[in-house]
Write a protein that holds these residues in place. Structure first.
Motif, PDB file in Angstrom:
ATOM      1  N   GLN A   3       0.804  -1.306   0.132  1.00  0.00           N
ATOM      2  CA  GLN A   3      -0.066   0.066  -0.071  1.00  0.00           C
ATOM      3  C   GLN A   3       0.991   1.265  -0.047  1.00  0.00           C
ATOM      4  OE1 GLN A   3      -2.413   0.833   3.480  1.00  0.00           O
ATOM      5  NE2 GLN A   3      -4.084   1.951   2.468  1.00  0.00           N
ATOM      6  N   GLY A  41       3.587   1.484  -6.490  1.00  0.00           N
ATOM      7  CA  GLY A  41       4.378   0.545  -6.725  1.00  0.00           C
ATOM      8  C   GLY A  41       4.293  -0.848  -7.497  1.00  0.00           C
ATOM      9  N   PHE A  91       6.761  10.434  -1.898  1.00  0.00           N
ATOM     10  CA  PHE A  91       6.134   9.014  -1.822  1.00  0.00           C
ATOM     11  C   PHE A  91       5.499   9.010  -0.481  1.00  0.00           C
ATOM     12  CE2 PHE A  91       9.260   6.730   0.632  1.00  0.00           C
ATOM     13  CZ  PHE A  91      10.509   7.677   0.596  1.00  0.00           C
ATOM     14  N   PHE A 113       3.423   6.911  -5.129  1.00  0.00           N
ATOM     15  CA  PHE A 113       4.614   8.060  -5.363  1.00  0.00           C
ATOM     16  C   PHE A 113       4.196   8.762  -6.403  1.00  0.00           C
ATOM     17  CE2 PHE A 113       6.842   6.388  -9.241  1.00  0.00           C
ATOM     18  CZ  PHE A 113       6.279   5.226  -9.144  1.00  0.00           C
ATOM     19  N   ARG A 138      10.833  13.361  -5.869  1.00  0.00           N
ATOM     20  CA  ARG A 138      10.242  12.192  -5.420  1.00  0.00           C
ATOM     21  C   ARG A 138       9.393  12.225  -4.079  1.00  0.00           C
ATOM     22  NH1 ARG A 138      10.282   6.858  -6.937  1.00  0.00           N
ATOM     23  NH2 ARG A 138      10.229   7.707  -9.190  1.00  0.00           N
ATOM     24  N   ILE A 178      11.852  13.294  -1.308  1.00  0.00           N
ATOM     25  CA  ILE A 178      13.421  13.204  -1.329  1.00  0.00           C
ATOM     26  C   ILE A 178      13.695  13.887  -2.835  1.00  0.00           C
ATOM     27  CG2 ILE A 178      13.573  11.530  -0.187  1.00  0.00           C
ATOM     28  CD1 ILE A 178      13.981   9.658  -2.362  1.00  0.00           C
ATOM     29  N   ILE A 235       4.013   5.792   2.086  1.00  0.00           N
ATOM     30  CA  ILE A 235       4.169   4.382   2.946  1.00  0.00           C
ATOM     31  C   ILE A 235       3.146   4.094   4.008  1.00  0.00           C
ATOM     32  CG2 ILE A 235       6.572   3.827   1.996  1.00  0.00           C
ATOM     33  CD1 ILE A 235       7.551   4.389   4.738  1.00  0.00           C
TER      34      ILE A 235
END
Ligand SMILES: Cc1ncc(COP(=O)(O)O)c(C=O)c1O
Ligand SMILES: Cc1ncc(COP(=O)(O)O)c(C=O)c1O
Lengths: 358, 358
Positions: free
Chosen positions: B68, B199, B141, B71, B139, B162, B143
């Motif tokens: 899960q 992902g 993202f 990005f 980037r 990042i 999580i």
């Protein structure tokens, strides 16, 4: 294999063990875990046993971006003699390597990992609960660890096995559930990753799962992605129907996970000389059978619940009851037999169980 | 927004900046990153800026098991005045929230994150390279961090941004590539997660990508999962064809990622009064056009390469050249115009670029 063949880093203080009568699923973990690494050039390292504890990842570690992961799930049971036994663990190792291939992760030696797992479980044997219905859930998983945002297979991986004592799936006795036939979202498609146990397949189902639970259903019944007609799985389980005396389960079509429980049930049914067909089965056929009274039983099959009876299914807003909504007699017999073999209460004529000897 | 509105934890020592003329893609990261957390009950925290450094995860953190994640990818460019500018960043925020919905992740406030991103880039402005073709890759993202092996949406998340200074995609000049039409593996299917930047969609393509590169192809051309006829994307890019003077790109069918570059190219073509059709296009139609000489140009479109000309495509073992295998004139003009606007070399009549002012 002697105890000395695997490196074991001990922790200072062991955790307090939880109350066996109120174990949740997958929230409590034991003192140790297995770890092994892969590096391009040198391959998989020897497995070692280390204290259960945090994994440190660079923010650019591939697993956090591109979902290149694989996992497995199996259970260790306390048997009647007080020993600990696993159910068909070599099947999980084989499936894990099949998942690795699909996800472009290097394969590993299943025997080496099984030996390390035996040693880990031996160390943690006091964590294996013995109350009826409980077990030690075993979760092997592999993550891609290369620090690089390029979209390609990682050149390094970490492989862990963690252990979690879990309670009975049926604390109040085995009970049929309502399921919702999903006709919008899809879990998997031929050519995709449905045959592999990889993370993305599971979170892909959350939207449908939330929709189902909002309308009072316990699980989603997945249809094929192409024609939205053929039944594939139920939740994270394979699915079986008894229609007019014959057992039917969807054939492995390239988008279904090949369950160890499914395989075991098919082998059991063969041994009982009950006809079982692996073939396509459409939702229309199921509704037809329900209407003409030939749909006798329906159940999901997987490691977590072993067998989960289906009491009714809802398709396009219409609920169809499976007989009187009670657990069918064959469903019950399969549940009792499989769990009986798993826990050592029944004989194991198939050689499915592996008592842990280190 | 003043510099004081966001918490900034400084590091003791800054890293040495790399040589701008040899920057790789996505391997070098700046000194700081943005971080914000989500907890059920309290929602998304304020973003803060912290030193770039490892993320600690419990081995049972959901991201390591059920994929899960979401990005994004965009770029910051050094413009002619020495200022730093982003290209349509609000489009990435909108798409990210669409991805969140598909993955059952709580939505966030795009404006808040964009302000934090501006502040992060301002802090890191010396990391934005200025050599022709270089940029600072951004980037974001997310999580899932709940420590629980149950298969359901997480109750906690971490959101990071990042930054990575990256080299030119075309250090030796823009050059057409060979692509392979994939007719076995699939990337996505309607009802699945193909419209989301998650992902699992990316690692799902590794098998096909490895197959393609073994046979000397740079990218995979994906067909639809259902009929294996209709063209969807190329690698991680949207795809365009010029056939008989008209531009064709696959319509957003429910399994294609809606690219910001795609959208910008369509808007540019409209402004040039060049006809562009978003519709289904089959591989047979493409082969037919190639055979009768009406396939004039073909290219991929995405943030990384901006525009990537296709020199030939191979379907079932037969290679079809796109004209003389050279970069088409419209392809080149689109590349020059989009990169010109992105870097501030050309006027921006659309208001696509956002100069970073903190
Ligand atoms: C998608 C899916 N299908 C089926 C199963 C059942 O497989 P097994 O019987 O090996 O547990 C599982 C889980 O384990 C699963 O994740
Ligand atoms: C699958 C996929 N398609 C298309 C694109 C192009 O989108 P964009 O132009 O926003 O970069 C991307 C990448 O960014 C992608 O990952």
């Amino acid at each position: 294999m002697s105890k000395n063949t695997i490196k074991w880093t001990k922790r200072d203080k062991l955790k307090t063990k939880p109350d066996e009568s109120t174990l949740p699923f997958g929230k409590i973990f034991t003192d140790y875990m297995m770890k092994m690494r892969y590096e391009a050039g040198s391959g998989w390292s020897d497995p070692e046993i280390v204290p259960y504890g945090p994994i440190e990842l660079d923010p650019a570690a591939m697993v956090l971006h591109y979902g290149q992961t694989v996992f497995e799930g199996l259970k260790a049971y306390r048997n009647e003699n007080g020993d600990v036994q696993l159910f068909r663990p070599e099947e999980n190792m084989k499936r894990m390597n099949r998942s690795h291939r699909r996800m472009s992760i290097p394969e590993f030696d299943g025997e080496t990992v099984l030996k390390a797992l035996s040693q880990l479980i031996d160390i943690e044997k006091d964590w294996v609960p013995s109350v009826e219905g409980t077990s030690l859930y075993v979760r092997p998983f592999v993550i891609s660890t290369q620090t690089h945002l390029a979209v390609h297979p990682s050149d390094s991986y970490e492989f862990y096995i963690i252990l979690s004592p879990v309670g009975s799936y049926y604390p109040e006795g085995i009970n049929p559930v309502k399921i919702q036939v999903e006709d919008e979202f899809t879990r998997a498609v031929k050519g995709g990753t449905g045959t592999a146990k990889t993370g993305g397949n599971y979170s892909a189902g959350y939207n449908a799962q939330e929709k189902a639970s909002k309308s009072g259903h316990a699980q989603v019944l997945w249809l094929d992605a192409i024609e939205k007609q053929y039944i594939e799985e139920v939740g994270s389980m394979n699915v079986f129907f008894k229609i007019n005396g014959e057992i039917v389960t969807p054939a492995l079509s390239g988008s279904i996970l090949e369950g160890v429980t499914r395989k075991s049930i098919i082998e059991l049914l063969h041994s009982w000389e009950i006809p079982v067909m692996e073939r396509k089965i459409s939702i229309q056929e199921l509704i037809q059978a329900q209407k003409n009274g030939t749909l006798e039983e329906a159940f999901g099959a997987g490691t977590a619940a072993v067998v989960s009876p289906i009491g009714s299914f809802t398709y396009k807003g219409v609920a169809y009851k499976v007989q009187d909504g009670e657990t069918g007699s064959l469903t019950k017999k399969l549940y009792d037999t499989v769990t009986g073999i798993q826990t050592g209460k029944l004989d194991d004529p198939f050689g499915w169980t592996k008592v842990i000897h280190v």
